[in-house]
Enzyme design. Structure first.
Site, PDB file in Angstrom:
ATOM      1  CB  SER A   1      41.703  43.687  75.866  1.00  0.00           C
ATOM      2  OG  SER A   1      42.570  44.777  76.064  1.00  0.00           O
TER       3      SER A   1
ATOM      4  NE  ARG B   1      32.598  38.811  69.113  1.00  0.00           N
ATOM      5  CZ  ARG B   1      33.345  39.905  69.226  1.00  0.00           C
ATOM      6  NH1 ARG B   1      34.652  39.815  69.365  1.00  0.00           N
ATOM      7  NH2 ARG B   1      32.788  41.093  69.183  1.00  0.00           N
ATOM      8  CB  VAL B   2      35.298  36.534  63.922  1.00  0.00           C
ATOM      9  CG1 VAL B   2      36.149  37.606  63.259  1.00  0.00           C
ATOM     10  CG2 VAL B   2      35.993  35.183  63.861  1.00  0.00           C
ATOM     11  N   GLY B   3      35.193  39.249  65.883  1.00  0.00           N
ATOM     12  CA  GLY B   3      34.727  40.633  65.983  1.00  0.00           C
ATOM     13  C   GLY B   3      35.033  41.431  64.727  1.00  0.00           C
ATOM     14  CG  ASP B   4      35.295  45.601  65.339  1.00  0.00           C
ATOM     15  OD1 ASP B   4      35.465  44.844  66.312  1.00  0.00           O
ATOM     16  OD2 ASP B   4      35.596  46.806  65.370  1.00  0.00           O
TER      17      ASP B   4
ATOM     18  CB  THR C   1      41.288  42.778  69.573  1.00  0.00           C
ATOM     19  OG1 THR C   1      40.565  42.778  70.802  1.00  0.00           O
ATOM     20  CG2 THR C   1      40.501  41.989  68.549  1.00  0.00           C
TER      21      THR C   1
ATOM     22  CB  THR D   1      38.114  50.361  70.214  1.00  0.00           C
ATOM     23  OG1 THR D   1      38.248  49.571  71.388  1.00  0.00           O
ATOM     24  CG2 THR D   1      37.674  51.753  70.599  1.00  0.00           C
ATOM     25  N   GLY D   2      35.536  48.557  70.656  1.00  0.00           N
ATOM     26  CA  GLY D   2      34.236  48.368  71.282  1.00  0.00           C
ATOM     27  C   GLY D   2      33.565  47.105  70.800  1.00  0.00           C
TER      28      GLY D   2
ATOM     29  CB  THR E   1      40.489  46.572  69.788  1.00  0.00           C
ATOM     30  OG1 THR E   1      39.699  45.422  69.956  1.00  0.00           O
ATOM     31  CG2 THR E   1      41.286  46.500  68.508  1.00  0.00           C
TER      32      THR E   1
HETATM   33  C1  SD4 Z   1      35.812  43.005  69.167  1.00  0.00           C
HETATM   34  N1  SD4 Z   1      36.178  45.329  68.666  1.00  0.00           N
HETATM   35  O1  SD4 Z   1      36.303  41.885  69.155  1.00  0.00           O
HETATM   36  C2  SD4 Z   1      36.744  44.179  69.311  1.00  0.00           C
HETATM   37  C3  SD4 Z   1      37.033  44.395  70.722  1.00  0.00           C
HETATM   38  C4  SD4 Z   1      37.391  45.791  71.081  1.00  0.00           C
HETATM   39  O2  SD4 Z   1      37.676  47.469  72.581  1.00  0.00           O
HETATM   40  O3  SD4 Z   1      37.561  46.625  70.306  1.00  0.00           O
HETATM   41  N2  SD4 Z   1      37.468  46.203  72.277  1.00  0.00           N
HETATM   42  O4  SD4 Z   1      34.618  43.207  69.097  1.00  0.00           O
END
Ligand code: SD4
Length: 351
Positions: free
Chosen positions: A89, A238-241, A228, A261-262, A210
């Site tokens: 991950s 796709r881009v996360g936080d 991450t 995270t999440g 992450t």
């Molecule tokens: C995301 N927040 O790309 C990241 C992934 C993550 O625990 O945190 N996973 O959304």
């Protein structure tokens, strides 16, 4: 020392308790009570998300214990899971997107408010170090995709294949069903997690863990990093936080630092890490600030109860806090008294 041990014991005992709010309907849900007693660390110190944070903290401690800068410490720490091939991950060996591309997101912030980030970066094993170069060697904050790769190569980073045989096999297994459900802490198989994979363990977030790492050095200066491979099997682009300053990471040297995270979409919608730091600025403890940031996500979007989001925070005085929607979120703490502490965070809902 005794007080410190009691504090830690109290936090461990609190971890895993179901908060009083957990059995209530979402309409009743407000700010949860503060069941976990916060742990206060002495500077220099470092905290990071998930159990792989223990090894990351040790690398950061190498820097901090010699009087090094928090920025160097968080970069060194973040590079550990980035290089860990058993970690699917973060970094090399991260699970790819739906089309088989490993695309990495990372951000970093220092004590001056400087920040740098990369998103959708391919073929570079240490995106956190590229993010630092963006911060230090460009007038920009965020570089994405091909431009980020071009910049990395210009900066001397060697392009390489990040998809390992194991992560390719997991992706090919996932393609048989192509089931796309961004949930966390759910059963093995939804995302192609393999038996023995760390995501196969109860309580670990299935398809996205992450590392967010926050440090305070001997001078009392704060920095943070977040890196991450994002959500496994995500849509291309796709881009996360994690690379979004204020969402996955925020540092204010006068107040504290936070990371998340999440499921990143929920964190972006609520500008989560900035919110945690702002709540701390207004006087909340790191623990109370993390709880309110989680509560806000769940209040605004009741469906979020099926997702995982966790926040981790460190204040300028060394106080820590963590909270998540689901149980299973843990975090690692390190200072001179103890370098390998791992605590379970309390949560709104219990699996
Ligand atoms: C995301 N927040 O790309 C990241 C992934 C993550 O625990 O945190 N996973 O959304």
């Amino acid at each position: 020392m005794t007080d410190r041990r009691n504090l830690i014991r109290g936090a461990v005992a609190g971890a895993g308790l179901v908060l009083a709010s957990a059995g209530r309907s979402l309409a009743q849900f407000s700010s949860p009570p503060h069941a976990v007693r916060p742990v206060r660390l002495q500077k220099p110190c470092v905290v990071s998300t998930w159990d792989f944070g223990v090894a990351a903290n040790l690398a950061a401690w190498e820097v901090l214990s010699k009087g090094g800068r928090a920025l160097d410490a968080v970069e060194a720490g973040a590079r550990v899971p980035e290089a860990d091939l058993s970690n699917h991950s973060v970094g090399r060996a991260g699970y790819p997107d739906r089309d088989g591309h490993v695309t990495l997101d990372a951000s970093i912030m220092d004590e001056t408010g400087g920040c740098g980030a990369v998103a959708g970066l391919e073929h570079i094993a240490h995106p956190i170090s590229v993010a630092r170069r963006v911060m230090e060697r460009t007038p920009h904050v965020l570089l994405v995709g091909d431009g980020a790769l071009q910049f990395a190569i210009e900066q001397g980073f060697a392009p390489e294949e990040l998809l390992t045989p194991e992560s390719r096999a997991a992706w090919e297994e996932w393609r048989k069903s192509s089931k796309y459900q961004p949930r966390a802490n759910s059963e093995v198989g939804d995302y192609g997690a393999q038996k023995g994979d760390r995501r196969d363990r109860p309580g670990s977030a299935n398809n996205h863990d992450t590392i967010g790492i926050l440090a305070m050095d001997a001078n009392g200066d704060l920095s943070g990093a977040c890196t991450t491979s994002g959500m496994a099997w995500k849509l291309r682009g796709r881009v996360g936080d994690s690379p979004i300053i204020g969402a996955g990471l925020y540092v204010d040297n006068a107040v504290g630092a936070a990371t998340s995270t999440g499921v990143g979409e929920e964190v972006i919608r609520n500008v989560g890490s900035f919110l945690v730091v702002e709540l701390m600025r207004q006087g909340r403890s790191p623990q109370a600030a993390c709880e309110e940031a989680v509560a806000r996500i769940v209040r605004r979007k009741p469906q979020a109860r099926d997702l995982q989001v966790g926040f981790l925070a460190l204040s300028k005085s060394g106080e820590t806090g963590a909270f998540a929607i689901q149980s299973g979120f843990n975090y690692a703490l390190c200072d001179a008294a103890s370098q390998k502490q791992l605590l379970g965070a309390n949560s709104v809902y219990q699996a």
